[in-house]
Design a protein around this motif. Structure first.
Motif, PDB file in Angstrom:
ATOM      1  N   LEU A 196       0.848  -1.193   0.000  1.00  0.00           N
ATOM      2  CA  LEU A 196       0.000   0.000   0.000  1.00  0.00           C
ATOM      3  C   LEU A 196       0.882   1.241   0.000  1.00  0.00           C
ATOM      4  N   THR A 197       0.469   2.263  -0.757  1.00  0.00           N
ATOM      5  CA  THR A 197       1.208   3.522  -0.830  1.00  0.00           C
ATOM      6  C   THR A 197       0.365   4.636  -0.242  1.00  0.00           C
ATOM      7  N   MET A 198       0.981   5.425   0.652  1.00  0.00           N
ATOM      8  CA  MET A 198       0.277   6.526   1.310  1.00  0.00           C
ATOM      9  C   MET A 198       1.044   7.821   1.081  1.00  0.00           C
ATOM     10  N   VAL A 213       6.096  10.112   1.257  1.00  0.00           N
ATOM     11  CA  VAL A 213       5.404   8.957   0.673  1.00  0.00           C
ATOM     12  C   VAL A 213       5.842   7.725   1.455  1.00  0.00           C
ATOM     13  N   ILE A 214       4.865   6.980   1.970  1.00  0.00           N
ATOM     14  CA  ILE A 214       5.156   5.815   2.801  1.00  0.00           C
ATOM     15  C   ILE A 214       4.521   4.582   2.170  1.00  0.00           C
ATOM     16  N   GLU A 215       5.289   3.507   2.125  1.00  0.00           N
ATOM     17  CA  GLU A 215       4.778   2.220   1.654  1.00  0.00           C
ATOM     18  C   GLU A 215       4.615   1.290   2.857  1.00  0.00           C
ATOM     19  N   SER A 216       3.515   0.541   2.858  1.00  0.00           N
ATOM     20  CA  SER A 216       3.212  -0.354   3.974  1.00  0.00           C
ATOM     21  C   SER A 216       2.825  -1.720   3.429  1.00  0.00           C
ATOM     22  N   ARG A 217       3.278  -2.757   4.146  1.00  0.00           N
ATOM     23  CA  ARG A 217       2.932  -4.128   3.753  1.00  0.00           C
ATOM     24  C   ARG A 217       2.542  -4.902   5.001  1.00  0.00           C
ATOM     25  N   GLU A 218       1.459  -5.673   4.908  1.00  0.00           N
ATOM     26  CA  GLU A 218       0.980  -6.464   6.040  1.00  0.00           C
ATOM     27  C   GLU A 218       1.167  -7.948   5.757  1.00  0.00           C
ATOM     28  N   GLU A 219       1.492  -8.686   6.837  1.00  0.00           N
ATOM     29  CA  GLU A 219       1.617 -10.140   6.754  1.00  0.00           C
ATOM     30  C   GLU A 219       0.783 -10.749   7.878  1.00  0.00           C
ATOM     31  N   ARG A 220      -0.053 -11.713   7.530  1.00  0.00           N
ATOM     32  CA  ARG A 220      -0.865 -12.402   8.524  1.00  0.00           C
ATOM     33  C   ARG A 220      -0.088 -13.618   9.031  1.00  0.00           C
TER      34      ARG A 220
END
Length: 660
Positions: free
Chosen positions: A244-246, A253-260
């Motif tokens: 995701l880019t915010m 500009v911040i990039e985020s990644r989630e892991e379950r």
């Protein structure tokens, strides 16, 4: 007796039956006990009992094996008497309160040091015992050795702590949410990255609340877009995939990644990619600019692949060759090349080692669609690899072409005209050089007869005006002879006939001879000539006649342009910096204006000042000096100031200095 016999079975039957029933119940109980025998040992338990004074009265046989202590160590003692380590004072106090209130307890934990000096951890559970009158009799319960479990938990905590420390030091930020979407931990970098909501990134904070608060600091066109983003983020959170880019309101500009994770937790990694996005935007802007320049450029531009096929071309390139863009994109550059240049092009771009460099600029001939031959000034270069391009796709070459067909035709015409002019100039020079005898002979006769008349060798003039006429004839003849000499020397230089014949020259002796020749002219002009010739100056390796002419021209000019009672000085010196010999002629004459300096060094060039208009001259002297100086590899300079005089200097290279 008979009665007794008859009544005995009747009296024993109930007892027998009861005994039999009790025996069967006892057998069943023993069978159950046999089934459970060893379970305490297998489970790591032992049993214990306390009296009303909370002192141990009994422990099972597993006690010693599981604790390493003899039963005598506990019997008759309370747990407080045993001096067990109580690191958790608060838990011990709560346990004491439970015992005082005669309430059951579960999993009270404590630690102690066994006889071998090892630390052991125990879990105790117990129930109070009351008699029929509800009088407290004590406790009975179980104990379990949980040392291995505690050590495993401690190791897990240590591993977790090290992992958290490693993540804390990572260049990326992280946050961990529980399966219930409550924040469990976040790194300092994560809080710094989301500094606007850092005070809310505390354990227990809910995921959605943090997302909504974070959205307040992002860039959106309107509130509806903000809510849509929040909904999309929550959907992503349920099944995270991708990045995701915010874009934040402060420009970052911040990039985020989630892991379950398998246990249902969510691990979030985020990073600041502002600089990377800026570079990507710059790259996109540059590419758009390149496309615009490529398409709109008046210069023909094309891109060919490693086999020479056109992959791109602009309108100017199409007009140059007369093809439509669709036609060129299906062709090879060799198809539009002049047949005589195909072999050279193949070697240059498609031969061995051609990929080492494709940076060239050259003229080449093309064949247009109509069959005409056109000439283009071609500049080529390798295009840098494109980011993301798969390896093995070859290299592209960008070509820029300028139509120089008319320029080349004009240059060819000028070259031919120049060649014709050079031929004519050589013919002129040859003619003048060959005419030297025919021109000099009558002039010498005219000058000689005028000198006879001036000398009145055959008697005096009856009329004094005849002497004036004879002087005019001699002066005009001498001027014309000087002009012809200069012209012939210039012709020889232009025709290439004049080459130095080097000898070792004594500069002092040569200059003394020149001064003697000019002394009469200087005396007539009332100009004093002085010399500055140091003793021991090395000899000069040069052509004697040419050096003499150089100095004659410089001294003659100095005398000619110096007013009466002025002075001219000629000096020689060894240049301390270069090691060459410098010859300088200076005067106190009228000087030369700065704008006239370039003019007087050209052929037939003369100064434009009023003071020089009455002075005769051919305007060739300095031009000849320049040419003769160049033939010796020397350097000729003139420094002058109006009204103060002129300094002319010839500096010879060090290789013309004759070393002893």
């Amino acid at each position: 007796m008979a009665r007794a016999e008859s009544t005995q079975p009747f009296l024993e039957n109930p007892l027998v039956r009861e005994n039999r029933r009790l025996q069967e119940a006892l057998d069943r109980l023993q069978a159950q006990l046999q089934k459970t025998a060893g379970l305490e040992e297998l489970a790591g338990f032992w049993r214990w009992e306390m009296n009303a004074d909370l002192r141990f009265t009994w422990v099972s046989e597993e006690f010693t094996r599981l604790t390493g202590l003899p039963t005598a160590a506990v019997l008759g003692k309370s747990r407080a008497d045993m001096g067990a380590a109580r690191a958790n004072t608060a838990a011990w106090e709560r346990h004491q309160e439970v015992l005082a209130q005669r309430r059951p307890f579960r999993d009270y934990r404590y630690a102690y040091i066994d006889n071998a000096g090892a630390l052991r951890n125990i879990s105790v559970s117990g129930n109070p015992v009351f008699d029929a009158e509800r009088v407290f009799q004590g406790y009975h319960g179980t104990c379990r050795n949980i040392t291995a479990d505690v050590e495993a938990v401690d190791q897990a905590h240590e591993v977790t702590a090290r992992l958290l420390e490693a993540l804390e030091r990572s260049s990326d930020s992280f946050a961990l949410f529980s399966p219930e979407d409550r924040l469990m931990a976040s790194s300092a970098r994560h809080r710094a990255l989301f500094r606007e909501i850092a005070d809310q990134l505390v354990p227990g904070a809910h995921y959605e609340a943090l997302i909504r608060e974070n959205a307040r600091h992002l860039i959106f066109d309107n509130e509806a877009a903000r809510e849509a983003w929040i909904a999309g983020r929550l959907t992503y959170h349920r099944a995270p995939e991708g990045v995701l880019t915010m874009r934040r309101q402060d420009g970052r500009v911040i990039e985020s990644r989630e892991e379950r994770l398998p246990d249902g937790c969510t691990f979030i990694i985020a990073m600041d990619v502002t600089e990377r996005h800026r570079q990507q935007e710059d790259l996109a802007d540059n590419e758009a600019l390149f496309r615009l320049l490529f398409e709109r450029s008046p210069m023909g531009m094309a891109v060919v692949d490693e086999t020479g096929n056109y992959t791109r071309c602009n309108d100017a390139y199409c007009r140059f060759l007369g093809y439509a863009r669709e036609e060129l994109l299906g062709m090879n550059t060799l198809e539009v090349s002049h047949p005589e240049e195909i072999a050279a092009l193949q070697e240059r771009y498609f031969g061995d080692g051609a990929r080492e460099s494709a940076d060239h600029q050259f003229e080449r001939r093309y064949i247009t669609k109509e069959g005409r031959t056109v000439i283009g000034l071609m500049t080529t270069a390798l295009l840098p690899p494109i980011a993301g391009r798969e390896t093995g796709q070859g290299t592209n070459i960008i070509c820029q072409v300028i139509d120089v067909t008319e320029r080349v035709a004009t240059e060819d015409a000028l070259r031919l005209a120049k060649e014709d002019a050079e031929i004519a100039n050589r013919a002129k020079s040859d003619f003048l050089a060959n005419m030297s005898h025919e021109l000099r002979t009558p002039l010498n006769a005219i000058i000689g007869f005028s000198e006879v008349l001036l000398g009145q060798y055959f008697g005096p003039f009856d009329n004094p005006r005849y002497r004036e006429y004879a002087q005019d004839i001699r002066g005009s003849g001498m001027h014309l002879l000087e002009f012809i000499d200069d012209l012939l020397d210039l012709a020889k230089i232009e025709s290439g006939r004049l080459t130095p014949t080097d000898t070792d020259i004594d500069c002092a002796m040569l200059i003394d001879g020149i001064v003697r020749l000019l002394r009469e002219r200087a005396q007539a002009a009332e100009v004093q000539i002085t010399t500055d010739l140091p003793i021991g100056l090395p000899a000069l390796r040069a052509d004697t006649r040419m050096i003499k002419q150089i100095l004659m021209n410089l001294l003659s000019n100095a005398v000619k342009f110096t007013p009466r009672r002025g002075g001219v000085t000629i000096r020689t010196a060894l240049n301390a910096e270069t090691g060459g010999i410098d010859i300088t002629v200076s005067d106190t004459g009228i000087g030369i204006a700065p704008e006239d300096l370039p003019r007087i060094r050209r052929r037939f060039g003369r100064a434009t000042s009023i003071e020089t208009q009455h002075i005769q001259g051919t305007g060739l002297g300095l031009s000849i000096v320049d040419s003769l100086v160049d033939l010796h590899g020397a350097h000729f300079t003139i420094d002058s100031e109006l009204g103060k005089g002129t300094i002319a200097r010839v500096s010879f290279p060090p290789e013309r200095t004759v070393r002893g």
